[in-house]
Design a protein around this motif. Structure first.
Motif, PDB file in Angstrom:
ATOM      1  N   THR A   6       0.714  -1.126   0.061  1.00 17.74           N
ATOM      2  CA  THR A   6      -0.282  -0.034   0.246  1.00 17.74           C
ATOM      3  C   THR A   6       1.017   1.239   0.106  1.00 17.74           C
ATOM      4  N   SER A   7       0.841   1.807  -0.664  1.00 17.86           N
ATOM      5  CA  SER A   7       1.715   4.000  -1.092  1.00 17.86           C
ATOM      6  C   SER A   7       2.620   3.382  -1.031  1.00 17.86           C
ATOM      7  N   ALA A  14      19.004  11.262  -3.737  1.00 14.31           N
ATOM      8  CA  ALA A  14      18.048  11.780  -4.302  1.00 14.31           C
ATOM      9  C   ALA A  14      17.269  11.486  -5.522  1.00 14.31           C
ATOM     10  N   THR A  15      16.939  10.000  -5.367  1.00 16.42           N
ATOM     11  CA  THR A  15      16.316   9.530  -6.169  1.00 16.42           C
ATOM     12  C   THR A  15      15.636   8.421  -6.225  1.00 16.42           C
ATOM     13  N   ARG A  16      14.095   8.993  -6.896  1.00 16.57           N
ATOM     14  CA  ARG A  16      12.972   7.994  -6.204  1.00 16.57           C
ATOM     15  C   ARG A  16      12.782   6.762  -6.722  1.00 16.57           C
ATOM     16  N   ALA A  17      13.309   5.879  -6.385  1.00 19.75           N
ATOM     17  CA  ALA A  17      12.991   4.513  -7.018  1.00 19.75           C
ATOM     18  C   ALA A  17      12.025   4.434  -7.041  1.00 19.75           C
ATOM     19  N   LEU A  18      10.927   4.426  -5.796  1.00 18.25           N
ATOM     20  CA  LEU A  18       9.681   3.779  -6.119  1.00 18.25           C
ATOM     21  C   LEU A  18       8.596   5.101  -5.695  1.00 18.25           C
ATOM     22  N   LYS A  46      13.020  -6.643  -3.467  1.00 10.50           N
ATOM     23  CA  LYS A  46      13.408  -6.365  -1.769  1.00 10.50           C
ATOM     24  C   LYS A  46      12.770  -5.660  -0.814  1.00 10.50           C
ATOM     25  N   ILE A  47      11.508  -4.712  -1.185  1.00  9.80           N
ATOM     26  CA  ILE A  47      11.170  -4.208  -0.210  1.00  9.80           C
ATOM     27  C   ILE A  47      10.336  -6.070   0.263  1.00  9.80           C
ATOM     28  N   LEU A  48       9.536  -6.340  -0.311  1.00 11.87           N
ATOM     29  CA  LEU A  48       8.846  -7.475  -0.074  1.00 11.87           C
ATOM     30  C   LEU A  48       9.793  -8.400   0.021  1.00 11.87           C
ATOM     31  N   SER A  49      11.086  -8.605  -0.452  1.00  7.16           N
ATOM     32  CA  SER A  49      11.997  -9.126   0.390  1.00  7.16           C
ATOM     33  C   SER A  49      12.299  -9.570   1.826  1.00  7.16           C
ATOM     34  N   ALA A  53      14.115  -1.890   3.823  1.00  5.83           N
ATOM     35  CA  ALA A  53      12.675  -0.790   3.935  1.00  5.83           C
ATOM     36  C   ALA A  53      11.892  -0.249   2.838  1.00  5.83           C
ATOM     37  N   PRO A  54      10.738  -0.051   3.174  1.00  7.37           N
ATOM     38  CA  PRO A  54      10.095   1.350   2.545  1.00  7.37           C
ATOM     39  C   PRO A  54       9.997   2.288   2.927  1.00  7.37           C
ATOM     40  N   THR A  55      10.993   3.517   2.525  1.00  2.00           N
ATOM     41  CA  THR A  55      10.885   5.121   3.328  1.00  2.00           C
ATOM     42  C   THR A  55      10.001   5.261   3.412  1.00  2.00           C
ATOM     43  N   SER A  56       8.445   4.895   2.326  1.00  2.00           N
ATOM     44  CA  SER A  56       6.751   5.809   3.309  1.00  2.00           C
ATOM     45  C   SER A  56       5.502   4.451   2.785  1.00  2.00           C
TER      46      SER A  56
END
Lengths: 579, 343
Positions: A6-7, A14-18, A46-49, A53-56
């Protein structure tokens, strides 16, 4: 029983990967994840596994939030990831049974006996028809892959992530894998299937999520067709691709562009063959000139990109740029490496200025005036710790030597020339190349090849990892250079060919599927070719989802309902199994 | 004032960290040279005989053979290889030169040629194993080490080769020629011949590595072999060149050693491998090179020579030398691998 993303956003520096990804993964459903390099697939995996960790944003399972401190947490929660490199997942020298039971070699007890290992292996993979006592390295890649997947499933997998599982498999092997994946799904496992092979996605997946530049731009539900998927992957080809408004002038003052940088960009589907509608920023001469004039520098007959591909021919003229495009794994690098002598010619023959040309190594190619700039800058072009100057002169050391000794002055002059020509920004020619930004490093490792006055420039992904300003600089110099030499440029992003190439050769799964003038390379034709759709057949309308009218996709940005987080809008997959 | 005080907190820590990294940078570049100078001063103060011209020549004489082997090992390391067979090569050359003159009664010049050919033979086996058969350098040259150590034993029947030795019941016909012996014991303008040869080879290897396109190609292969190949460098050829240089250096060292010993001792070359590798590795830490380099190797060899000579003068027991060399090597490795990251 649903995993929900979710979101979720991820920012690196400086890079927004997702950006704000929302996606549901339901039991029994195989969801394809697709996107070009850098689209954000790896970050999402990587986040799912649990690797990062997600930034938000949040992950949840059955409505309960999940927070992974590391991969072990994710595994405990039932998320099993099978990574791309199969041999990371097996222990060579051990038997199949031992590999199947790596997690608990002998069940309970202290001693490992062959009988116990065999028994444990059979319980891990009851349906697997593999010789349990055979050494694992004696098996084909697909069987090793099956072992890794069986082990992942045995860890009570609820979500199975397969990261390009077929990238090293043959087509037959891939079919066997598909059966195993379907079997897993039928047992109620949610599967996230990452692949560049559209044919697999098409036949295997119930739903496909398309990532582009870190955003979930579209999801499609089965029955799937390739073309809209590719269109969504590539994005609006008509948007200004390579030249930002702040870029330096894109042509030398002596030869102003015939058209303002963005005015004529964006070929329309109705443009007649040979028209200059595709002309854009890098060009200081009409496109037609490159097409008509110039001798044939390179003629290839009966060549193949990869062994399993069909043979084809190609011609490159002096003063022209041939773009080679196709999805990842289509065989672009393999083709270019053959032209540049970096790998042996698979079949057919090459003629360079009418003379037979069969380079046995890059040195032989350079000797014939063919230079090859490889795809992976760090792995294939950069010598760690070396100065900019030493990188520029490395291919031409003999020229900078006098009676056996290298002359610093001549090396410096060559480096300065490249720095001036490309507008390399950085601490100068004496600094280590690592002190430069990626784009400027790329200018150096491309620029050194121009020093040789090559007849044919072969550039593999010259814009990879390069910022927009550097892209403009590189495009300008390559285009300028192409007035004297022939140029072949490979890229998986056809946007980069706009304004640079005169013709586009499209590869699909190892075979050439079309070659057309840039003016005819409309978004929908490219999407059709890159996705392997036969050119005659118009895109088949898709049942189940309304937004697949090609006209809606080619007009620029995708319609809102495609860009929206799809799980809320799209109907359930055709089979049951969702909570 | 209060504002400056509160601001000083983070500033102070970051500036002290910067200072620490500056210290590390200086230690990384000049640390080893500094220790060498300190050693020279301390030995000179404790033993006035240390700081004399004759003693300097003794030190140089003692490191010449090791230094020459180390120069070869250095070149073998530039491509990312590693010539472990250098010491065995020295031993084999000692035996071959002795046999040539003593057993076969041939001239000193023939012995020199035979020695150099032996070095090239060792190099050829190394090249065959690493470049052609693609065995990893470390294990391939380990194999060559055993092969040539064993071969030297077989051709001499496991015995030392000395003038006057008995061969098939009769005394050996030949002896070390005067010209050959001069290579080990002679002087040129009061400088021992091995020292002159060491200096010449050091200069040659320095120029080769730093100022020729061949040296640049060798380093390119060591840095990124694939990038070197794609830039048009014939990688196999240069890797072969590196082993050839190493083999020739070891052969030259073996000839000088044989001339100095005046006999073919079994196992004469054995200590030279570890010492020369140590010298080359210590050289990584000189002037922040962080790669095999001729100047560093010379300094590394001198370092070992000065330390052994000084300790001997201070009556330190001979059996402590190996330990001190080990400590020196570990210190140099920490300098080149750890301090570099801090600085």
């Amino acid at each position: 029983m649903t995993f929900a993303v979710t979101s979720v956003s991820k920012v690196y520096g400086a890079t927004r990967a997702l950006s704000s990804i929302t996606l549901e993964l339901r039991p029994g459903e195989i969801v394809g994840l697709i996107g070009t390099n850098g689209a954000g697939k790896s970050t999402l995996i990587k986040i799912l596994s649990g690797a990062t960790a997600p930034t938000s944003g949040t992950l949840s399972y059955e409505g309960r939030p999940l927070a992974f401190a590391g991969p072990l947490d994710a595994q405990a929660a039932g998320v099993q990831t099978v990574h791309q490199n199969i041999d990371d997942g097996v222990v060579p020298g051990a038997s199949v049974a031992e590999n199947l039971t790596l997690d608990s070699p002998a069940g309970r007890g202290w001693f490992v006996t062959r009988a116990r290992v065999r028994a444990a292996a059979s319980s891990v993979a009851p349906g697997l028809a593999l010789p349990l006592d055979a050494p694992v390295e004696s098996l084909p890649a697909s069987a090793r892959q099956q072992i890794v997947i069986a082990r992942a499933l045995a860890r009570r997998a609820r979500l199975l992530i397969l990261d390009e599982p077929t990238s090293t498999l043959s087509e037959v092997e891939a079919t066997a894998l598909a059966a195993q994946v379907k079997e897993a799904a039928s047992q109620g496992v949610a599967v996230l299937y990452v692949s560049h092979r559209l044919s697999e996605i098409e036949t295997l997946c119930d739903r496909v999520a398309v990532l582009r530049d870190g955003e979930l731009v579209a999801t499609f539900t089965a029955p799937l067709s390739r073309e809209p998927i590719v269109t969504a992957m590539l994005g609006p080809l008509t948007a200004p691709p390579t030249t930002p408004p702040t870029a330096p002038p894109t042509a030398p003052p002596t030869a102003p562009p015939t058209a303002p940088p963005t005015a004529t960009r964006g070929a329309t589907p109705t443009a007649p063959p040979g028209a200059v509608a595709g002309v854009a920023s890098f060009r200081d001469a009409p496109a037609g000139e490159g097409l008509a004039g110039g001798r044939e520098v390179l003629v290839a007959e009966g060549v193949r990109a990869v062994a399993r591909g069909r043979a084809f021919g190609l011609r490159v003229r002096a003063g022209a740029v041939l773009g080679v495009t196709g999805l990842v794994g289509a065989g672009k690098s393999e083709l270019l490496e053959q032209l540049g002598g970096a790998r042996p010619l698979l079949s057919g023959r090459l003629l360079l200025d009418g003379e037979p040309y069969r380079p046995k190594d890059p040195r032989a190619a350079i000797g014939r005036g063919v230079v090859f700039a490889p795809e992976e800058r760090a792995a294939q072009a950069i010598v760690p710790g070396w100065s900019v100057r030493a990188h520029v002169t490395l291919p031409w050391l003999r020229r900078h030597s006098r009676s056996g000794l290298l002359t610093r002055r001549s090396e410096t002059a060559a480096a300065r020339h490249v720095i001036d020509l490309f507008g390399v920004r950085g601490p100068g020619h004496d600094a280590p190349i690592e002190a430069l930004s990626g784009g400027n490093q790329q200018k150096v490792v491309l620029g050194r090849w121009l020093a040789g006055d090559p007849r044919l420039l072969v550039l593999d992904e010259p814009f990879r990892g390069v910022d927009v300003a550097a892209r403009a600089d590189i495009g300008r110099v390559v285009r300028d250079r192409a007035r004297e030499s022939a140029v072949v440029v490979a890229t998986s992003d056809p946007q980069e060919l706009r304004g640079l190439a005169d013709r586009v050769l499209v590869l699909y799964e190892g075979s050439a599927v079309g070659e057309l003038p840039i003016a005819e390379a409309t978004p929908e034709r490219l999407a059709a070719l890159m996705s392997g759709t036969p050119p005659q057949r118009p895109a088949a309308p898709m049942s189940g989802t309304p937004p697949q009218r090609p006209a809606a996709l080619m007009s620029g940005t995708p319609p809102d309902h495609l860009a929206a987080p799809a799980s809320e809008h799209l109907p359930e997959p055709p089979h049951e199994g969702s909570a | 004032m209060t504002v400056t005080v509160t601001d000083a907190g983070p500033d102070a820590t970051s500036s002290s960290r910067r200072a620490a990294s500056r210290v590390a940078a200086v230690a990384y570049r000049y640390g080893l040279l500094g220790v060498l100078v300190v050693m020279l001063v301390v030995f000179s103060l404790l033993r006035p005989a240390f700081a004399t011209y004759p003693n300097a020549l003794i030190v140089l004489q003692s490191v010449a053979v090791v230094g020459i082997v180390a120069l070869g090992v250095t070149v073998s390391m530039t491509t990312g290889g590693f010539d472990l067979s250098a010491g065995a090569c020295v031993g084999a050359v000692v035996m071959v030169t002795a046999l040539t003159m003593v057993r076969f009664n041939l001239t000193g010049a023939t012995a020199v040629v035979a020695g150099l050919l032996t070095g090239l033979l060792v190099a050829a086996v190394n090249v065959l194993l690493t470049v052609v058969a693609k065995v990893p350098d470390l294990v391939a040259t380990l194999g060559t080490l055993f092969l040539f150590q064993g071969l030297a034993l077989i051709v001499t029947g496991g015995q030392s080769v000395a003038p006057g030795m008995t061969v098939d019941g009769a005394p050996a016909p030949g002896r070390y020629t005067e010209g050959f012996a001069w290579l080990g014991g002679g002087t040129i303008a009061s400088v021992p011949v091995p020292v002159v040869v060491f200096a010449l080879l050091a200069a040659l290897v320095y120029v080769l590595l730093n100022h020729t396109r061949w040296g640049r190609a060798l380093y390119a292969i060591g840095g990124n072999p694939e990038a070197a190949r794609l830039a048009g460098i014939r990688v196999a050829r240069y890797r072969a060149l590196a082993y050839a240089v190493s083999g020739v250096c070891a052969a030259v060292a073996g000839i000088l050693l044989s001339a100095r010993l005046g006999r073919g001792d079994v196992g004469a070359g054995d200590p030279y491998l570890l010492q020369s590798v140590a010298a080359a590795l210590i050289g990584f830490a000189v002037l922040g090179a962080n790669r095999p380099n001729a100047l560093g190797t010379v300094v590394g060899a001198l370092f070992i020579g000065v330390m052994i000579n000084g300790m001997t003068m201070l009556n330190a027991p001979y059996y402590a030398q190996t330990f001190v060399q080990g400590a020196l090597l570990v210190g140099a490795l920490v300098t080149s691998y750890t301090l570099r990251r801090i600085s």
